[in-house]
Design a protein around this motif. Sequence first.
Motif, PDB file in Angstrom:
ATOM      1  N   PRO A  11       0.830  -1.216   0.000  1.00  0.00           N
ATOM      2  CA  PRO A  11       0.000   0.000   0.000  1.00  0.00           C
ATOM      3  C   PRO A  11       0.863   1.265   0.000  1.00  0.00           C
ATOM      4  CG  PRO A  11      -0.282  -1.258   2.046  1.00  0.00           C
ATOM      5  CD  PRO A  11       0.691  -2.004   1.195  1.00  0.00           C
ATOM      6  N   ILE A  12       0.397   2.273  -0.717  1.00  0.00           N
ATOM      7  CA  ILE A  12       1.088   3.563  -0.781  1.00  0.00           C
ATOM      8  C   ILE A  12       0.116   4.638  -0.322  1.00  0.00           C
ATOM      9  CG2 ILE A  12       2.207   5.265  -2.268  1.00  0.00           C
ATOM     10  CD1 ILE A  12       2.916   3.035  -4.180  1.00  0.00           C
ATOM     11  N   ALA A  13       0.565   5.475   0.587  1.00  0.00           N
ATOM     12  CA  ALA A  13      -0.245   6.613   1.030  1.00  0.00           C
ATOM     13  C   ALA A  13       0.432   7.887   0.545  1.00  0.00           C
ATOM     14  CB  ALA A  13      -0.366   6.618   2.546  1.00  0.00           C
ATOM     15  N   PHE A  14      -0.334   8.751  -0.067  1.00  0.00           N
ATOM     16  CA  PHE A  14       0.183  10.026  -0.548  1.00  0.00           C
ATOM     17  C   PHE A  14      -0.336  11.143   0.342  1.00  0.00           C
ATOM     18  CE2 PHE A  14       0.156   7.324  -4.280  1.00  0.00           C
ATOM     19  CZ  PHE A  14       1.380   7.583  -4.847  1.00  0.00           C
ATOM     20  N   ARG A  15       0.540  12.053   0.709  1.00  0.00           N
ATOM     21  CA  ARG A  15       0.137  13.254   1.440  1.00  0.00           C
ATOM     22  C   ARG A  15       0.619  14.449   0.629  1.00  0.00           C
ATOM     23  NH1 ARG A  15       3.054  11.790   6.802  1.00  0.00           N
ATOM     24  NH2 ARG A  15       2.773   9.596   6.492  1.00  0.00           N
ATOM     25  N   GLN A  16      -0.261  15.398   0.434  1.00  0.00           N
ATOM     26  CA  GLN A  16       0.096  16.581  -0.342  1.00  0.00           C
ATOM     27  C   GLN A  16       0.050  17.816   0.547  1.00  0.00           C
ATOM     28  OE1 GLN A  16      -1.842  16.883  -4.216  1.00  0.00           O
ATOM     29  NE2 GLN A  16      -2.516  14.777  -3.974  1.00  0.00           N
ATOM     30  N   PHE A  17       0.981  18.683   0.306  1.00  0.00           N
ATOM     31  CA  PHE A  17       1.029  19.968   1.012  1.00  0.00           C
ATOM     32  C   PHE A  17       1.203  21.023  -0.060  1.00  0.00           C
ATOM     33  CE2 PHE A  17       2.941  23.382   3.534  1.00  0.00           C
ATOM     34  CZ  PHE A  17       2.110  23.379   4.640  1.00  0.00           C
ATOM     35  N   ASN A  18       0.187  21.827  -0.251  1.00  0.00           N
ATOM     36  CA  ASN A  18       0.174  22.796  -1.335  1.00  0.00           C
ATOM     37  C   ASN A  18       0.695  24.144  -0.849  1.00  0.00           C
ATOM     38  OD1 ASN A  18      -0.434  24.496  -3.467  1.00  0.00           O
ATOM     39  ND2 ASN A  18      -2.393  23.515  -3.884  1.00  0.00           N
ATOM     40  N   LEU A  19       1.725  24.639  -1.509  1.00  0.00           N
ATOM     41  CA  LEU A  19       2.276  25.948  -1.173  1.00  0.00           C
ATOM     42  C   LEU A  19       1.646  27.058  -2.003  1.00  0.00           C
ATOM     43  CD1 LEU A  19       6.077  25.079  -0.934  1.00  0.00           C
ATOM     44  CD2 LEU A  19       4.460  25.386   0.927  1.00  0.00           C
ATOM     45  N   LYS A  20       0.634  26.721  -2.772  1.00  0.00           N
ATOM     46  CA  LYS A  20       0.004  27.682  -3.682  1.00  0.00           C
ATOM     47  C   LYS A  20      -0.444  28.947  -2.970  1.00  0.00           C
ATOM     48  CE  LYS A  20      -3.648  27.871  -7.148  1.00  0.00           C
ATOM     49  NZ  LYS A  20      -4.690  27.089  -7.783  1.00  0.00           N
ATOM     50  N   ASN A  21      -0.965  28.802  -1.789  1.00  0.00           N
ATOM     51  CA  ASN A  21      -1.479  29.962  -1.058  1.00  0.00           C
ATOM     52  C   ASN A  21      -0.429  30.550  -0.126  1.00  0.00           C
ATOM     53  OD1 ASN A  21      -4.026  29.723  -2.244  1.00  0.00           O
ATOM     54  ND2 ASN A  21      -4.580  28.130  -0.786  1.00  0.00           N
ATOM     55  N   ARG A  22       0.836  30.347  -0.469  1.00  0.00           N
ATOM     56  CA  ARG A  22       1.907  30.902   0.365  1.00  0.00           C
ATOM     57  C   ARG A  22       1.800  32.401   0.460  1.00  0.00           C
ATOM     58  NH1 ARG A  22       7.643  29.070  -1.194  1.00  0.00           N
ATOM     59  NH2 ARG A  22       7.913  31.079  -0.256  1.00  0.00           N
ATOM     60  N   SER A  23       2.479  32.914   1.405  1.00  0.00           N
ATOM     61  CA  SER A  23       2.423  34.338   1.707  1.00  0.00           C
ATOM     62  C   SER A  23       3.226  35.179   0.731  1.00  0.00           C
ATOM     63  CB  SER A  23       2.975  34.551   3.106  1.00  0.00           C
ATOM     64  OG  SER A  23       4.337  34.128   3.125  1.00  0.00           O
ATOM     65  N   GLY A  24       3.885  34.548  -0.224  1.00  0.00           N
ATOM     66  CA  GLY A  24       4.727  35.310  -1.130  1.00  0.00           C
ATOM     67  C   GLY A  24       6.112  35.531  -0.554  1.00  0.00           C
ATOM     68  N   GLY A  25       6.514  34.658   0.340  1.00  0.00           N
ATOM     69  CA  GLY A  25       7.865  34.758   0.872  1.00  0.00           C
ATOM     70  C   GLY A  25       7.953  35.437   2.222  1.00  0.00           C
ATOM     71  N   ASP A  26       6.820  35.723   2.861  1.00  0.00           N
ATOM     72  CA  ASP A  26       6.850  36.319   4.192  1.00  0.00           C
ATOM     73  C   ASP A  26       7.442  35.285   5.151  1.00  0.00           C
ATOM     74  OD1 ASP A  26       6.262  37.939   6.470  1.00  0.00           O
ATOM     75  OD2 ASP A  26       4.451  36.731   6.773  1.00  0.00           O
ATOM     76  N   PRO A  27       8.608  35.564   5.739  1.00  0.00           N
ATOM     77  CA  PRO A  27       9.275  34.568   6.587  1.00  0.00           C
ATOM     78  C   PRO A  27       8.426  34.069   7.744  1.00  0.00           C
ATOM     79  CG  PRO A  27      10.768  36.384   6.095  1.00  0.00           C
ATOM     80  CD  PRO A  27       9.404  36.776   5.582  1.00  0.00           C
ATOM     81  N   ALA A  28       7.657  34.929   8.381  1.00  0.00           N
ATOM     82  CA  ALA A  28       6.843  34.493   9.524  1.00  0.00           C
ATOM     83  C   ALA A  28       5.765  33.516   9.069  1.00  0.00           C
ATOM     84  CB  ALA A  28       6.214  35.697  10.217  1.00  0.00           C
ATOM     85  N   SER A  29       5.079  33.829   7.960  1.00  0.00           N
ATOM     86  CA  SER A  29       4.045  32.932   7.439  1.00  0.00           C
ATOM     87  C   SER A  29       4.645  31.619   6.958  1.00  0.00           C
ATOM     88  CB  SER A  29       3.306  33.580   6.271  1.00  0.00           C
ATOM     89  OG  SER A  29       2.314  34.430   6.734  1.00  0.00           O
ATOM     90  N   ASP A  30       5.784  31.703   6.272  1.00  0.00           N
ATOM     91  CA  ASP A  30       6.441  30.487   5.793  1.00  0.00           C
ATOM     92  C   ASP A  30       6.856  29.601   6.962  1.00  0.00           C
ATOM     93  OD1 ASP A  30       6.085  31.165   3.172  1.00  0.00           O
ATOM     94  OD2 ASP A  30       8.169  31.714   2.793  1.00  0.00           O
ATOM     95  N   ALA A  31       7.361  30.197   8.029  1.00  0.00           N
ATOM     96  CA  ALA A  31       7.773  29.426   9.204  1.00  0.00           C
ATOM     97  C   ALA A  31       6.573  28.732   9.840  1.00  0.00           C
ATOM     98  CB  ALA A  31       8.483  30.325  10.213  1.00  0.00           C
ATOM     99  N   LEU A  32       5.419  29.417   9.901  1.00  0.00           N
ATOM    100  CA  LEU A  32       4.206  28.796  10.442  1.00  0.00           C
ATOM    101  C   LEU A  32       3.734  27.651   9.567  1.00  0.00           C
ATOM    102  CD1 LEU A  32       2.221  31.930  11.672  1.00  0.00           C
ATOM    103  CD2 LEU A  32       3.221  30.112  13.078  1.00  0.00           C
TER     104      LEU A  32
END
Length: 166
Positions: A11-32
């Motif tokens: 069995p294979i489980a896939f997990r996706q994490f989409n960065l599409k809604n990123r903050s545009g490089g805001d370090p605080a948001s990226d760290a969260l």
Amino acid sequence: MAELQKNYASPIAFRQFNLKNRSGGDPASDALRAQLLLNQNMETPPDLVVAFGPPATTFWFKYKGPGFLNTPFIGVGSDFTLPRENFRPGNAAIAVKYSFSNTLEDLLGLFPETSHILMVFGASDHEQRLASLAKLQLEEYAHTIDFEYTNKMNLPIRAPHNSRAP
């Protein structure tokens, strides 16, 4: 994903994490976002991480955390945008090689009378690098074809339309 699950015995489980809604490089948001990603995967860490594109690859290398140092990693992107200096033993890359000259040869096979080509690129760092690569690869054709690049154009900023007249 469905094809891998269908053709793989275990069995294979896939997990996706989409960065599409990123903050545009805001370090605080990226760290969260990174902390959220790491927290979601601490209990059952992945056997492999695959990052698609330079932003995702850079994000992973910057925020992966000590619990994921030995997790195998594959970065997917163009051959000149993947941050090679961050790859370590056990990491891999699937690199796309851009060939603007091959594309031009195909185009000229279809439209041999072509004498002017508009090259449409955006203004992001990645697109600027692509435009530079295109100029370099197409240099030998500059004596017969006029290339126009749009990557330095600015779109005019218009005030929102207000239906009420002053």
